[in-house]
Design a protein around this motif. Structure first.
Motif, PDB file in Angstrom:
ATOM      1  N   ALA A 149       0.826  -1.155   0.039  1.00 40.88           N
ATOM      2  CA  ALA A 149       0.043  -0.205  -0.073  1.00 40.88           C
ATOM      3  C   ALA A 149       0.984   1.240  -0.064  1.00 40.88           C
ATOM      4  O   ALA A 149       0.506   2.350  -0.779  1.00 40.88           O
ATOM      5  CB  ALA A 149      -0.866  -0.105   1.095  1.00 40.88           C
ATOM      6  N   LEU A 150       2.096   1.243   0.781  1.00 39.10           N
ATOM      7  CA  LEU A 150       2.794   2.192   0.815  1.00 39.10           C
ATOM      8  C   LEU A 150       3.595   2.487  -0.657  1.00 39.10           C
ATOM      9  O   LEU A 150       3.663   3.737  -1.067  1.00 39.10           O
ATOM     10  CB  LEU A 150       4.016   2.164   2.026  1.00 39.10           C
ATOM     11  N   ALA A 151       3.750   1.566  -1.395  1.00 40.55           N
ATOM     12  CA  ALA A 151       4.433   1.513  -2.605  1.00 40.55           C
ATOM     13  C   ALA A 151       3.454   2.308  -3.520  1.00 40.55           C
ATOM     14  O   ALA A 151       4.036   2.848  -4.612  1.00 40.55           O
ATOM     15  CB  ALA A 151       4.887   0.338  -3.020  1.00 40.55           C
ATOM     16  N   LYS A 152       2.203   2.191  -3.196  1.00 39.67           N
ATOM     17  CA  LYS A 152       1.280   2.754  -4.184  1.00 39.67           C
ATOM     18  C   LYS A 152       1.059   4.216  -4.074  1.00 39.67           C
ATOM     19  O   LYS A 152       0.598   5.039  -4.886  1.00 39.67           O
ATOM     20  CB  LYS A 152      -0.322   2.027  -4.041  1.00 39.67           C
ATOM     21  N   LEU A 153       1.463   4.875  -2.997  1.00 35.73           N
ATOM     22  CA  LEU A 153       1.384   6.156  -2.660  1.00 35.73           C
ATOM     23  C   LEU A 153       2.300   6.911  -3.417  1.00 35.73           C
ATOM     24  O   LEU A 153       3.324   6.503  -4.105  1.00 35.73           O
ATOM     25  CB  LEU A 153       1.588   6.404  -1.148  1.00 35.73           C
ATOM     26  N   THR A 154       2.378   8.253  -3.803  1.00 35.18           N
ATOM     27  CA  THR A 154       3.307   9.122  -4.330  1.00 35.18           C
ATOM     28  C   THR A 154       4.575   9.283  -3.407  1.00 35.18           C
ATOM     29  O   THR A 154       4.441   9.159  -2.380  1.00 35.18           O
ATOM     30  CB  THR A 154       2.587  10.433  -4.889  1.00 35.18           C
ATOM     31  N   GLY A 155       5.649   9.615  -4.227  1.00 33.04           N
ATOM     32  CA  GLY A 155       6.916   9.964  -3.583  1.00 33.04           C
ATOM     33  C   GLY A 155       6.600  11.151  -2.510  1.00 33.04           C
ATOM     34  O   GLY A 155       7.053  10.953  -1.299  1.00 33.04           O
ATOM     35  N   ARG A 156       6.018  12.227  -2.897  1.00 35.50           N
ATOM     36  CA  ARG A 156       5.670  13.202  -1.925  1.00 35.50           C
ATOM     37  C   ARG A 156       4.747  12.519  -0.667  1.00 35.50           C
ATOM     38  O   ARG A 156       5.196  12.882   0.454  1.00 35.50           O
ATOM     39  CB  ARG A 156       5.048  14.156  -2.493  1.00 35.50           C
ATOM     40  N   GLN A 157       3.763  11.849  -0.796  1.00 31.07           N
ATOM     41  CA  GLN A 157       3.048  11.400   0.220  1.00 31.07           C
ATOM     42  C   GLN A 157       3.967  10.582   1.223  1.00 31.07           C
ATOM     43  O   GLN A 157       3.735  10.496   2.394  1.00 31.07           O
ATOM     44  CB  GLN A 157       1.849  10.377  -0.141  1.00 31.07           C
ATOM     45  N   ARG A 158       4.770   9.585   0.610  1.00 31.16           N
ATOM     46  CA  ARG A 158       5.661   8.910   1.490  1.00 31.16           C
ATOM     47  C   ARG A 158       6.577   9.615   2.299  1.00 31.16           C
ATOM     48  O   ARG A 158       7.131   9.257   3.548  1.00 31.16           O
ATOM     49  CB  ARG A 158       6.374   7.573   0.676  1.00 31.16           C
ATOM     50  N   GLU A 159       7.129  10.790   1.722  1.00 35.16           N
ATOM     51  CA  GLU A 159       8.059  11.765   2.349  1.00 35.16           C
ATOM     52  C   GLU A 159       7.442  12.277   3.354  1.00 35.16           C
ATOM     53  O   GLU A 159       7.978  12.146   4.676  1.00 35.16           O
ATOM     54  CB  GLU A 159       8.589  12.602   1.381  1.00 35.16           C
ATOM     55  N   VAL A 160       6.031  12.867   3.126  1.00 37.91           N
ATOM     56  CA  VAL A 160       5.354  13.343   4.385  1.00 37.91           C
ATOM     57  C   VAL A 160       5.193  12.491   5.462  1.00 37.91           C
ATOM     58  O   VAL A 160       5.266  12.761   6.472  1.00 37.91           O
ATOM     59  CB  VAL A 160       4.143  14.101   3.818  1.00 37.91           C
ATOM     60  N   LEU A 161       4.744  11.250   5.159  1.00 40.31           N
ATOM     61  CA  LEU A 161       4.221  10.392   6.020  1.00 40.31           C
ATOM     62  C   LEU A 161       5.635   9.851   7.117  1.00 40.31           C
ATOM     63  O   LEU A 161       5.675   9.748   8.168  1.00 40.31           O
ATOM     64  CB  LEU A 161       3.682   9.076   5.459  1.00 40.31           C
ATOM     65  N   ALA A 162       6.811   9.584   6.168  1.00 46.88           N
ATOM     66  CA  ALA A 162       7.958   9.388   7.133  1.00 46.88           C
ATOM     67  C   ALA A 162       8.381  10.228   7.930  1.00 46.88           C
ATOM     68  O   ALA A 162       8.715  10.108   9.293  1.00 46.88           O
ATOM     69  CB  ALA A 162       8.934   8.988   5.878  1.00 46.88           C
ATOM     70  N   LEU A 163       8.395  11.699   7.304  1.00 48.75           N
ATOM     71  CA  LEU A 163       8.803  12.673   8.447  1.00 48.75           C
ATOM     72  C   LEU A 163       7.752  13.054   9.570  1.00 48.75           C
ATOM     73  O   LEU A 163       8.093  13.152  10.545  1.00 48.75           O
ATOM     74  CB  LEU A 163       9.102  13.950   7.594  1.00 48.75           C
ATOM     75  N   TYR A 164       6.640  12.776   9.398  1.00 49.06           N
ATOM     76  CA  TYR A 164       5.487  13.161  10.449  1.00 49.06           C
ATOM     77  C   TYR A 164       5.469  11.972  11.384  1.00 49.06           C
ATOM     78  O   TYR A 164       5.444  12.110  12.499  1.00 49.06           O
ATOM     79  CB  TYR A 164       4.203  13.399   9.472  1.00 49.06           C
ATOM     80  N   TYR A 165       5.363  10.817  10.701  1.00 47.35           N
ATOM     81  CA  TYR A 165       5.242   9.695  11.829  1.00 47.35           C
ATOM     82  C   TYR A 165       6.490   8.872  12.212  1.00 47.35           C
ATOM     83  O   TYR A 165       6.533   8.666  13.326  1.00 47.35           O
ATOM     84  CB  TYR A 165       4.336   8.540  11.181  1.00 47.35           C
TER      85      TYR A 165
END
Length: 190
Positions: free
Chosen positions: A122-138
């Motif tokens: 599911a994470l692989a389906k997200l955009t690169g920006r979405q993964r970046e934001v999730l990684a930094l935030y969570y």
């Protein structure tokens, strides 16, 4: 959040190698996890994190004075990941490897389970920006404003990206969840 050296008269500037060691020991695992979430394999994530900390060490007289030197290292690591993944071939190779058996068990909590693989896919389906934001935030516990500064985007963009990523993950991981209005709690408040 632009990092600026703190006041030179401050009584506790982070200047010593012992201070660097403390930042390294506490922040290195989170930086590696964030890079893995962004799509790096474990080995690449560790290499990029080490390179970022090495740069920080080389410039420790300046970086050590920042209020949050770990945030500077995280920004550097994210930039290094972006550089690494600029070509379409590399990006494809990294994203396709996420679901491989080599990654099962890297995240704590559900090692080796089908659910772990589902989350990675599911994470692989997200955009690169979405993964970046999730990684930094969570994973790195950045605030919305820190994520915005790290990625050089508006706070509103961070909030909408978090919302979109959460909605997509909810849809992919729990079909019906995103369309199911619930009573009470934080979901009905916003």
């Amino acid at each position: 959040m632009t990092e600026h050296p703190t006041d030179p008269s401050r009584s506790d500037p982070l200047r010593t190698l012992a201070d660097f060691d403390g930042v390294y020991l506490t922040k290195f695992p989170g930086v590696v996890r964030a890079l893995v979430l962004l799509g790096a394999d474990r080995s690449t994530a560790e290499d990029l994190a080490q390179e970022s900390f090495l740069i920080a060490l080389h410039h420790w007289d300046t970086v050590g004075r920042y209020d949050k030197p770990g945030a500077w290292v995280a920004r550097t690591a994210v930039n290094k990941w972006r550089q690494f993944g600029r070509t379409a071939r590399r990006r494809h190779d990294v994203l396709s490897s996420i679901a491989s058996a080599d990654h099962v068990g890297e995240q704590r909590g559900f090692e080796g389970s089908d659910r772990h693989i589902d989350v990675l896919q599911a994470l692989a389906k997200l955009t690169g920006r979405q993964r970046e934001v999730l990684a930094l935030y969570y994973l790195l516990d950045h605030t919305v404003s820190e994520v915005a500064a790290t990625l050089n985007i508006a706070e509103g963009t961070v909030k909408s990206t978090l919302h979109d990523a959460r909605s997509a993950l909810a849809k992919w991981l729990a079909p019906g969840y995103a369309d199911d209005p619930r009573e009470g709690g934080a979901r009905s408040a916003g």
